[in-house]
Write a protein that holds these residues in place. Structure first.
Motif, PDB file in Angstrom:
ATOM      1  N   UNK A 147      19.658 113.939 -44.410  1.00 19.69           N
ATOM      2  CA  UNK A 147      20.551 113.571 -45.512  1.00 19.69           C
ATOM      3  C   UNK A 147      21.923 113.169 -44.952  1.00 19.69           C
ATOM      4  N   UNK A 148      22.409 113.972 -44.009  1.00 15.77           N
ATOM      5  CA  UNK A 148      23.697 113.660 -43.373  1.00 15.77           C
ATOM      6  C   UNK A 148      23.592 112.369 -42.566  1.00 15.77           C
ATOM      7  N   UNK A 149      22.481 112.202 -41.852  1.00 13.47           N
ATOM      8  CA  UNK A 149      22.309 110.998 -41.029  1.00 13.47           C
ATOM      9  C   UNK A 149      22.398 109.735 -41.891  1.00 13.47           C
ATOM     10  N   UNK A 150      21.811 109.786 -43.098  1.00 14.60           N
ATOM     11  CA  UNK A 150      21.890 108.620 -43.991  1.00 14.60           C
ATOM     12  C   UNK A 150      23.339 108.361 -44.395  1.00 14.60           C
ATOM     13  N   UNK A 199      20.615 103.341 -35.396  1.00  9.53           N
ATOM     14  CA  UNK A 199      19.279 103.912 -35.187  1.00  9.53           C
ATOM     15  C   UNK A 199      19.383 105.430 -35.276  1.00  9.53           C
ATOM     16  N   UNK A 200      18.698 105.967 -36.272  1.00  5.82           N
ATOM     17  CA  UNK A 200      18.618 107.426 -36.438  1.00  5.82           C
ATOM     18  C   UNK A 200      17.272 107.883 -35.878  1.00  5.82           C
ATOM     19  N   UNK A 203      22.281 108.378 -33.840  1.00  6.33           N
ATOM     20  CA  UNK A 203      22.285 109.688 -34.506  1.00  6.33           C
ATOM     21  C   UNK A 203      20.929 110.342 -34.237  1.00  6.33           C
ATOM     22  N   UNK A 204      20.936 111.636 -33.954  1.00  9.84           N
ATOM     23  CA  UNK A 204      19.679 112.357 -33.742  1.00  9.84           C
ATOM     24  C   UNK A 204      19.647 113.550 -34.696  1.00  9.84           C
ATOM     25  N   UNK A 205      18.516 113.740 -35.367  1.00  7.82           N
ATOM     26  CA  UNK A 205      18.375 114.916 -36.234  1.00  7.82           C
ATOM     27  C   UNK A 205      17.284 115.818 -35.667  1.00  7.82           C
ATOM     28  N   UNK A 220      20.158 120.531 -37.004  1.00  7.44           N
ATOM     29  CA  UNK A 220      21.418 119.893 -36.603  1.00  7.44           C
ATOM     30  C   UNK A 220      21.315 118.381 -36.626  1.00  7.44           C
ATOM     31  N   UNK A 221      22.495 117.759 -36.667  1.00 11.81           N
ATOM     32  CA  UNK A 221      22.638 116.319 -36.479  1.00 11.81           C
ATOM     33  C   UNK A 221      23.542 116.151 -35.270  1.00 11.81           C
ATOM     34  N   UNK A 222      23.130 115.355 -34.319  1.00 11.92           N
ATOM     35  CA  UNK A 222      23.957 115.097 -33.130  1.00 11.92           C
ATOM     36  C   UNK A 222      24.319 113.618 -33.131  1.00 11.92           C
TER      37      UNK A 222
END
Ligand code: PMP
Length: 432
Positions: A113-116, A237-238, A265-267, A280-282
């Motif tokens: 959700x955060x990545x979006x 790119x997530x 972004x990496x989830x 986490x989101x990195x």
């Protein structure tokens, strides 16, 4: 002791109808240790499915870390605490240099959700691309990314789906570079469509090993043509590493590293706390800054002292027990064992996987590659009856999904392969 039927009725009454369980005869588990779990009647099962207890069920080092921190301090995340900082330093140390900041949350869904929102903050647009057989989570925003694999909720008009990569039946009929180019062309068309629709293009979200899609065998560099289209159009790119991360592929710590693709972004989640809900989101500092400018975000539990201790203990065990190397060695051995079974049973159409995520696709006929979906479900149920827990997935749900805790050994692989041989022999060739 309550019967299975009584527990199912109680579940439906208390948790609502249609809460899914695995297998024709659901398993009632009461205890776990390492790669083993026990049911309420004391029966022991080899867990070949569960990637949440990543370093093994109830690993004493993780249990002890949780207990120690829970008996010292646990609180919401608005106070200073160094546990989370120490963890994020360690976690980001496993990534490419630029991926050096993190937001701690509790589930993979929250992370996506955060990545979006990060994609929106960076590009000012909302259009997003996902595969047509993916699952990225359960929030209203994230569930709009799903299509076949749990149907989407919400209007989803800003989402475009591209065909999930399938190395067994590649898009356009040809594998390798041609397959990569065909996927890139589908991504390009989706970008153009989003731009034309007025939503604009913000980014693409992919599991870099396409695990929910059936874990196709894709060579390093395979994603590059598609990612070149994403970058040329200004999107991000997530990489959803909820499943392939933390050393499971054996070769590299993260799925995107194995295929040589660098995400923005990496989830991550599932295996991160060995069952404790931490995710986490990195991302890079520039993306983090754009996100913090556009959105105020607070998560009561994300990265609390106990979560940080659990996650840190998981990293300890992966390192001290050499679990990534174990995944590589045992995964290769088990896959070779499946290939041997494929010589014996010609309804095994394709064997694939990396490290401790491997399986076999069942077909009625190797020439037509017609999926034997009902048969694969029977195999999973028969294995459960014999005390081995695995399941099935993929575009046609005809691929055995084998994804055990990381301490899975050669002896465990032999146990699995021996019983699978027995089941395939007894069931015989599939008719559907
Ligand atoms: N992404 C992927 C690829 C997943 O497989 C899942 C869960 N199966 C999620 C995200 C969602 O994670 P969670 O259930 O922790 O919200």
């Amino acid at each position: 002791m309550a019967s299975t039927a009584e527990i199912l009725a109680r579940r439906a009454r208390l948790l609502g109808p249609n809460v899914s369980t695995f297998y024709d005869e659901p398993v009632h588990l009461v205890r776990g240790e390492g790669v083993w779990v026990w049911d309420a009647e004391g029966r022991k099962y080899l867990d070949c499915y569960n990637n949440v207890p990543h370093v093994g069920h109830c690993h004493p080092h993780v249990v002890e870390a949780i207990c120690r921190q829970a008996s010292t301090l646990n609180t919401h995340t608005r106070y200073l605490h160094e546990g989370v900082l120490d963890y994020v330093e360690r976690l980001t140390g496993t990534f490419e240099d630029d991926l050096s900041t993190a937001i701690m949350v509790c589930t993979g869904s929250e992370a996506n959700d955060i990545a979006l929102r990060m994609a929106e903050a960076v590009t000012g647009k909302r259009g997003i691309i996902a595969t047509d057989h993916t699952y990225h989570g359960n929030t209203t925003a994230v569930s709009q990314l799903s299509r076949t694999n749990i149907p989407a909720t919400g209007d989803g008009s800003h989402v475009r789906h591209v065909p999930a990569p399938d190395s067994y039946r590649p898009l356009g009929g040809e594998g390798g570079e041609a397959h990569a180019q065909a996927f890139a062309a589908a991504v390009r068309a989706a970008i153009d469509d989003l731009e034309a629709s007025g939503h604009g293009f913000a980014g693409i979200i992919l599991c870099p090993a396409f695990l929910n899609e059936g874990f196709p065998m894709l060579e390093p560099g395979w994603l590059e043509p598609a990612l070149a289209e994403v970058r040329a159009a200004g999107g991000i790119f997530i990489a959803d590493e909820v499943q392939p991360g933390f050393g499971r592929n054996g070769e590299r710590f993260w799925g995107h590293q194995r295929i040589g693709a660098v995400p923005d972004v990496v989830t991550m989640g599932k295996p991160m706390g060995n069952g404790h809900p931490v995710a986490a989101v990195v991302t890079r500092p520039d993306i983090m800054a754009a996100f913090r400018k556009s959105f105020r975000y607070f998560n009561t539990f994300g990265g609390n002292p106990v979560s940080a201790a659990a996650a840190s203990a998981v990293l300890d065990v992966i390192e001290t027990e050499g679990l990534q190397a174990n995944a590589k060695m045992v995964g290769a051995y088990a896959k070779a064992g499946l290939e041997k079974l494929a010589e014996k049973y010609d309804w095994i159409g394709d064997v694939r996987g990396y490290g401790l995520f491997f399986g076999a696709e069942m077909v009625t006929d190797r020439t037509t590659k017609a999926p034997s979906t009902a048969y694969t479900a029977r195999v999973a149920n028969e294995m459960r009856r014999r005390g081995v827990l695995l399941n099935r997935l993929g575009i046609h749900y005809n691929t055995l999904k084998i994804r055990p805790p990381m301490p899975f050994s050669i002896a465990n692989a032999d146990h699995l392969l021996g019983l699978l041989d027995e089941v395939l022999g007894e069931l015989g060739a599939p008719d559907a």
